[in-house]
Design an enzyme around this catalytic site. Structure first.
Site, mmCIF file in Angstrom:
data_model
loop_
_atom_site.group_PDB
_atom_site.id
_atom_site.type_symbol
_atom_site.label_atom_id
_atom_site.label_comp_id
_atom_site.label_asym_id
_atom_site.label_seq_id
_atom_site.Cartn_x
_atom_site.Cartn_y
_atom_site.Cartn_z
ATOM 1 N N CYS A 146 10.605 4.585 -1.639
ATOM 2 C CA CYS A 146 10.021 3.584 -2.533
ATOM 3 C C CYS A 146 10.666 3.694 -3.922
ATOM 4 C CB CYS A 146 8.509 3.809 -2.642
ATOM 5 S SG CYS A 146 7.702 2.581 -3.669
ATOM 6 N N CYS A 170 5.490 6.602 -9.128
ATOM 7 C CA CYS A 170 4.105 7.099 -9.182
ATOM 8 C C CYS A 170 4.112 8.629 -9.007
ATOM 9 C CB CYS A 170 3.273 6.439 -8.091
ATOM 10 S SG CYS A 170 3.513 4.639 -8.026
ATOM 11 N N CYS A 226 3.016 10.530 -5.797
ATOM 12 C CA CYS A 226 3.302 9.984 -4.468
ATOM 13 C C CYS A 226 4.493 10.626 -3.754
ATOM 14 C CB CYS A 226 3.525 8.482 -4.565
ATOM 15 S SG CYS A 226 3.661 7.735 -2.921
ATOM 16 N N CYS A 233 -6.087 -0.020 8.435
ATOM 17 C CA CYS A 233 -5.437 -0.240 7.139
ATOM 18 C C CYS A 233 -3.961 0.118 7.239
ATOM 19 C CB CYS A 233 -6.072 0.650 6.077
ATOM 20 S SG CYS A 233 -7.850 0.508 6.000
ATOM 21 N N CYS A 237 -6.826 -4.393 6.863
ATOM 22 C CA CYS A 237 -6.548 -4.170 5.447
ATOM 23 C C CYS A 237 -5.066 -3.855 5.341
ATOM 24 C CB CYS A 237 -7.373 -2.992 4.926
ATOM 25 S SG CYS A 237 -7.057 -2.603 3.192
ATOM 26 N N CYS A 290 -10.037 -4.279 -2.121
ATOM 27 C CA CYS A 290 -10.231 -2.829 -1.996
ATOM 28 C C CYS A 290 -9.470 -2.218 -3.160
ATOM 29 C CB CYS A 290 -9.682 -2.341 -0.655
ATOM 30 S SG CYS A 290 -9.675 -0.536 -0.507
ATOM 31 N N ARG A 332 -15.538 4.627 -0.978
ATOM 32 C CA ARG A 332 -14.888 5.438 0.067
ATOM 33 C C ARG A 332 -14.486 6.813 -0.451
ATOM 34 N NH1 ARG A 332 -10.999 2.218 1.618
ATOM 35 N NH2 ARG A 332 -12.490 1.163 2.938
HETATM 36 N N1 SAM Z 1 3.195 1.008 -2.271
HETATM 37 C C1 SAM Z 1 1.965 0.339 -2.380
HETATM 38 C C2 SAM Z 1 1.319 0.554 -3.730
HETATM 39 O O1 SAM Z 1 1.476 1.618 -4.304
HETATM 40 O O2 SAM Z 1 0.636 -0.360 -4.205
HETATM 41 C C3 SAM Z 1 0.980 0.691 -1.293
HETATM 42 C C4 SAM Z 1 0.941 2.121 -0.739
HETATM 43 S S1 SAM Z 1 0.406 3.393 -1.902
HETATM 44 C C5 SAM Z 1 0.818 4.875 -1.033
HETATM 45 C C6 SAM Z 1 -1.372 3.274 -1.842
HETATM 46 C C7 SAM Z 1 -2.201 4.187 -2.694
HETATM 47 O O3 SAM Z 1 -2.232 5.481 -2.114
HETATM 48 C C8 SAM Z 1 -1.765 4.454 -4.115
HETATM 49 O O4 SAM Z 1 -2.099 3.429 -4.993
HETATM 50 C C9 SAM Z 1 -2.549 5.714 -4.446
HETATM 51 O O5 SAM Z 1 -3.785 5.374 -5.011
HETATM 52 C C10 SAM Z 1 -2.735 6.384 -3.077
HETATM 53 N N2 SAM Z 1 -1.992 7.655 -3.012
HETATM 54 C C11 SAM Z 1 -0.668 7.801 -2.839
HETATM 55 N N3 SAM Z 1 -0.311 9.098 -2.852
HETATM 56 C C12 SAM Z 1 -1.447 9.806 -3.037
HETATM 57 C C13 SAM Z 1 -1.731 11.203 -3.148
HETATM 58 N N4 SAM Z 1 -0.781 12.121 -3.095
HETATM 59 N N5 SAM Z 1 -3.017 11.577 -3.327
HETATM 60 C C14 SAM Z 1 -3.995 10.632 -3.388
HETATM 61 N N6 SAM Z 1 -3.781 9.312 -3.299
HETATM 62 C C15 SAM Z 1 -2.523 8.896 -3.130
HETATM 63 FE FE1 SF4 Z 2 5.671 3.541 -3.945
HETATM 64 FE FE2 SF4 Z 2 4.008 5.539 -3.571
HETATM 65 FE FE3 SF4 Z 2 3.945 4.198 -5.867
HETATM 66 FE FE4 SF4 Z 2 3.108 2.987 -3.565
HETATM 67 S S1 SF4 Z 2 2.177 4.751 -4.590
HETATM 68 S S2 SF4 Z 2 4.437 2.130 -5.171
HETATM 69 S S3 SF4 Z 2 4.498 3.972 -2.091
HETATM 70 S S4 SF4 Z 2 5.653 5.450 -5.106
#
Ligand code: SAM
Ligand code: SF4
Ligand code: DTB
Length: 345
Positions: free
Chosen positions: A57, A61, A64, A101, A132, A192, A264
């Site tokens: 990606c 973030c 992530c 989801c 979802c 959500c 949740r």
């Molecule tokens: N890429 C898209 C986005 O970020 O909008 C969708 C997938 S992203 C993995 C979905 C959500 O997963 C993120 O917004 C975050 O809140 C949650 N998430 C991702 N990594 C995480 C982690 N290590 N611990 C807890 N929540 C996490």
């Molecule tokens: Fe990409 Fe992870 Fe951020 Fe979603 S949360 S936009 S998968 S880096």
């Protein structure tokens, strides 16, 4: 009385912070009272996750494992084929989940990919599951395409407070997120939206995150509260862990601010004791991610969750919103056949 007021959208910072500062027992008592006024206190909704496009990606973030910017050892995978998604959804249903989801590691979907996801939504719905998806930022027409496919929920988290946000993500703004949420709402899809705690934020940040959610024009139907899953290689690996009672407080305040939402208890359950999870249910959490994986990280085994529910007298929330006349619990009536029979291998 506080507990019988109509849902509000005008929460002030001091009010929300005052809720967080209540003695723990007072806060939980109030949250449980609000919970009982709107839901069956012994029913919990089950959603199963599937990563339909993993890793690589472009976003940054800091929590992530799927960001291409961090070396987390995760193997990137392209969009799954329809058959793979259908098989995973059928298994989730057989195990007793009511919602499926699908998450994709995109900044935003390409229109060509969106059509493939729309097809997945149709297939999963045809199995009798709620759907979802979480695909990143959406344009208004993309939200409409998903609505046409029959999508029930779109997940898009604000993740943290507006003040803390810059410490966590630099590649998209907090306002970008609110815009996508507005497009989803406009398209008539259920929202959500929640966040993550345990990312080094303050108690004020947790209060502000929930205040933003509660002060949206409409409350999200579903509010995932994730505890950070620390993944080696991500910048947030090694962050100071949150006091578990502060996690429970976050759930309780979410319940008080958004009385009709499903709150949740989301990522992070593998690192929580069962006693802590039970406290979360008492504080008003009435949904979990169910299934051995979240997107890329582990979640408790199905058998472990079943045993926990049994010990607590919790039943999985039924599939259809079969409301009986005069009953205040829209989803409480059980269709637990899939849960009580032996799960498929
Ligand atoms: N890429 C898209 C986005 O970020 O909008 C969708 C997938 S992203 C993995 C979905 C959500 O997963 C993120 O917004 C975050 O809140 C949650 N998430 C991702 N990594 C995480 C982690 N290590 N611990 C807890 N929540 C996490
Ligand atoms: Fe990409 Fe992870 Fe951020 Fe979603 S949360 S936009 S998968 S880096
Ligand atoms: C949400 O709030 N949490 C889920 C879901 N929405 C998409 C994702 C949690 C991801 C945890 C880290 C992982 O498994 O990759």
């Amino acid at each position: 009385m506080f507990e019988t007021q109509a849902p509000r959208h005008d929460w002030r910072s001091e009010e929300v912070q005052a809720l967080f500062a209540l003695p723990f027992n007072d806060l939980l008592f109030r949250a449980q009272a609000v919970h009982r006024a709107h839901f069956d206190p012994n029913a919990v909704q089950l959603s199963t996750l599937l990563s339909i496009k993993t890793g690589a990606c472009p976003e940054d973030c800091a929590y992530c494992p799927q960001s291409a910017r961090f070396d987390t050892g995760l193997k990137a995978e392209p969009l799954l084929a329809l058959g793979e998604v259908r098989a995973a959804a059928a298994e989730a249903k057989a195990n007793g989940a009511t919602r499926f989801c699908m998450g994709a590691a995109w900044r935003s979907p390409k229109d060509r990919d969106l059509e493939k996801v729309a097809e997945m939504v149709r297939e999963v719905k045809a199995l009798g599951l709620e759907t979802c998806v979480t695909l990143g930022m959406l344009k208004p027409q993309q939200a409409q395409r998903l609505a046409q496919a029959g999508l029930d929920y779109y997940n898009h988290n604000i993740d943290t407070s507006p003040e803390h946000y810059g410490q966590i993500i630099t590649t998209r703004t907090f306002e970008d997120r609110l815009e996508t949420l507005a497009h989803v709402r406009e398209a008539g899809i259920n929202v959500c939206c929640g966040g993550i705690v345990g990312m080094g934020e303050s108690s004020t940040d947790r209060a502000e995150m929930l205040r933003v959610l509660a002060n949206l024009p409409e409350h999200p139907e579903s509010v995932p509260i994730n505890e950070l899953v620390q993944v080696p290689g991500t910048p947030l690996d090694g962050a100071a862990p949150l006091d578990p009672f502060d996690f429970v407080r976050t759930i309780a305040v979410a319940r008080l601010l958004m009385p009709r939402a499903h709150v949740r208890l989301s990522a992070g359950r593998t690192q929580m004791s069962e006693e802590l999870q039970a406290l979360c249910f008492f504080a008003g959490a009435n949904s979990i991610f169910y299934g051995e994986r979240l997107l890329t990280t582990a979640n408790p085994q199905n058998e472990k969750d079943r045993a926990l529910f049994q010990r607590l007298g919790i039943k999985p929330e039924g599939r259809a919103p079969a409301q009986e006349p005069g009953c205040p619990h829209p989803h409480a009536h059980q269709d637990a056949a899939a849960w009580t029979t032996a799960p498929q291998a």
